[in-house]
Design an enzyme around this catalytic site. Structure first.
Site, PDB file in Angstrom:
ATOM      1  N   ASP A 174       0.855  -1.174   0.000  1.00 16.81           N
ATOM      2  CA  ASP A 174       0.000   0.000   0.000  1.00 16.81           C
ATOM      3  C   ASP A 174       0.904   1.241   0.000  1.00 16.81           C
ATOM      4  O   ASP A 174       2.101   1.146   0.289  1.00 16.81           O
ATOM      5  CB  ASP A 174      -0.883  -0.038   1.248  1.00 16.81           C
ATOM      6  CG  ASP A 174      -1.724   1.214   1.409  1.00 16.81           C
ATOM      7  OD1 ASP A 174      -2.405   1.600   0.440  1.00 16.81           O
ATOM      8  OD2 ASP A 174      -1.692   1.804   2.504  1.00 16.81           O
ATOM      9  N   ASP A 178      -0.321   5.142   0.926  1.00 18.57           N
ATOM     10  CA  ASP A 178      -0.621   6.111   1.984  1.00 18.57           C
ATOM     11  C   ASP A 178      -0.663   5.438   3.347  1.00 18.57           C
ATOM     12  O   ASP A 178      -1.392   4.462   3.563  1.00 18.57           O
ATOM     13  CB  ASP A 178      -1.962   6.795   1.706  1.00 18.57           C
ATOM     14  CG  ASP A 178      -1.907   7.695   0.484  1.00 18.57           C
ATOM     15  OD1 ASP A 178      -1.030   8.577   0.447  1.00 18.57           O
ATOM     16  OD2 ASP A 178      -2.716   7.509  -0.438  1.00 18.57           O
TER      17      ASP A 178
END
Length: 230
Positions: A23, A25
């Site tokens: 991922d 953020d």
């Protein structure tokens, strides 16, 4: 009066895998300042409590967040406002910084099978990785790539397929409830990164990427040694 203090001990956890799905953020890039600015403004403009809105924004595509917060609203409006939100977030990189240890971690996995799997679109992902001074992975699954937002596992399954690795042989790195749920639903182990992740039952949890050491096995697998707090 005597004060009592609690002490934390560190335990070492070793996980072996064939590929890493990352991922962005909250995992590689700390973009909380921008996310909170933009979503607070959006919530206020729609008569919503900003604090309640911020509880559901992390890890999802914007239209999916809007559908949760305004369930009676036509989906077309959510898509339209999501496009506006993405444009604003892409233009605003003030306060975007790498998560602790991210640069060293990305250097350590260079040349090993890995992919970025993010709810951001390609433009936003590029803007934030650049602002944080991080290398962009060659394999990327962005918002344009999928039909369903996290917590749907589609993005992680697509990342595994792009790398040619069975989902069970992948490890996901995530910070949010939606992302952790997506990784687990894909049949993958999940390393939770940062304070948001701890409450959502990842396979293992670390405070940031400085707590992870990357090596390889003689057979070519990736070995992750995690320093976890207990």
């Amino acid at each position: 009066m005597s004060a009592t203090t609690s002490t934390k001990t560190t335990a070492s956890v070793v996980l072996t895998t064939r590929a890493l799905l990352l991922d962005m953020d909250g995992t590689l890039v700390n973009s909380d300042a921008v996310v909170e600015r933009c979503w607070r403004d959006w919530a206020v403009s729609h008569g919503l409590d900003p604090e309640e809105a911020l509880k559901v924004v992390h890890g999802r595509q914007g239209y999916a967040t809007m559908a949760i917060l305004l369930p009676e609203r036509p989906v077309e409006l959510n898509y339209a406002e999501n496009a506006e939100m993405l444009a604003r977030e892409t233009a605003d990189t003030d306060g975007v910084v790498p998560v602790g240890g991210a640069a060293e971690f990305m250097a350590a996995i260079d040349g090993l099978p890995h992919a970025l799997v993010t709810s951001a679109d390609a433009a936003l992902a590029t803007a934030r990785m650049t602002a944080a001074g991080l290398r962009m992975p060659e394999v990327r699954v962005t918002a344009e790539s999928v039909k369903a937002s996290k917590p749907d596992p589609e993005g992680f399954l697509m990342g595994a397929a792009e790398l040619g690795v069975d989902p069970a042989d992948c490890i996901v790195f995530e910070d949010s409830a939606a992302g952790i749920a997506a990784g687990l639903a894909a049949g993958m182990r999940v390393i939770g990164i940062g304070p948001r992740a701890a409450a959502h039952a990842p396979t293992a949890h670390v405070p940031d990427l400085t707590s992870i050491r990357v090596t390889t096995t003689p057979g070519g697998s990736i070995r992750l040694t995690l320093a976890t707090e207990t």
